[in-house]
Design a protein around this motif. Sequence first.
Motif, PDB file in Angstrom:
ATOM      1  N   GLU A   5       0.823  -1.198   0.000  1.00 33.27           N
ATOM      2  CA  GLU A   5       0.000   0.000   0.000  1.00 33.27           C
ATOM      3  C   GLU A   5       0.866   1.260   0.000  1.00 33.27           C
ATOM      4  O   GLU A   5       0.534   2.249  -0.642  1.00 33.27           O
ATOM      5  N   ASN A  87     -13.396   0.243  -3.592  1.00 34.64           N
ATOM      6  CA  ASN A  87     -12.603   1.490  -3.622  1.00 34.64           C
ATOM      7  C   ASN A  87     -11.576   1.547  -2.499  1.00 34.64           C
ATOM      8  O   ASN A  87     -11.409   2.566  -1.832  1.00 34.64           O
ATOM      9  N   ARG A  88     -10.881   0.439  -2.334  1.00 29.08           N
ATOM     10  CA  ARG A  88      -9.861   0.341  -1.288  1.00 29.08           C
ATOM     11  C   ARG A  88      -8.776   1.392  -1.465  1.00 29.08           C
ATOM     12  O   ARG A  88      -8.243   1.910  -0.495  1.00 29.08           O
ATOM     13  N   SER A  91      -9.445   4.718   0.396  1.00 33.54           N
ATOM     14  CA  SER A  91      -9.193   4.681   1.846  1.00 33.54           C
ATOM     15  C   SER A  91      -7.692   4.593   2.132  1.00 33.54           C
ATOM     16  O   SER A  91      -7.215   5.178   3.110  1.00 33.54           O
ATOM     17  N   LYS A  94      -6.315   8.102   1.721  1.00 31.20           N
ATOM     18  CA  LYS A  94      -6.676   8.935   2.872  1.00 31.20           C
ATOM     19  C   LYS A  94      -5.785   8.635   4.070  1.00 31.20           C
ATOM     20  O   LYS A  94      -5.291   9.543   4.729  1.00 31.20           O
ATOM     21  N   LYS A  95      -5.585   7.330   4.326  1.00 26.29           N
ATOM     22  CA  LYS A  95      -4.721   6.925   5.444  1.00 26.29           C
ATOM     23  C   LYS A  95      -3.294   7.409   5.232  1.00 26.29           C
ATOM     24  O   LYS A  95      -2.639   7.862   6.158  1.00 26.29           O
TER      25      LYS A  95
END
Length: 133
Positions: A5, A87-88, A91, A94-95
């Motif tokens: 990520e 829509n991972r 998020s 945002k994180k």
Amino acid sequence: MSLLEELFCWLYSYYDNNIKWKDSKTPFLSSIMVIAALFMFNFVFIRDLIIHHIYKLPASYSSFKYDELIIPTFFIFIVAYYFKYKNRYLSILKKYKLLDSKVPKYMFIFYIIVTVISTIAMGYSVRNNLFWF
């Protein structure tokens, strides 16, 4: 946040903020393609290491028909599905902005360089029928 990520966010921010790409902003697709290419390079390295160096099969060995089309498509689909599912990626972004990531960026550059060099070295050894051990 996982390293995958973090890599996605780093690539996304690069393609989103880069002046060269301002006319055709596709940071999501560009990030997916780079990650899928890196995964494919890792797969090719491991496959050739096992097939050529451990099992000593000839360089002309092919695991199945059309593997040069199916393998990249598979990796692109898996990576895109992982980030697009519910829509991972939104998020995650945002994180990432909230956390102000502490992972050093040179780690990603080092990973990319090592992946490309190891795949080139493996391809050279398979093509010239060289064995590392």
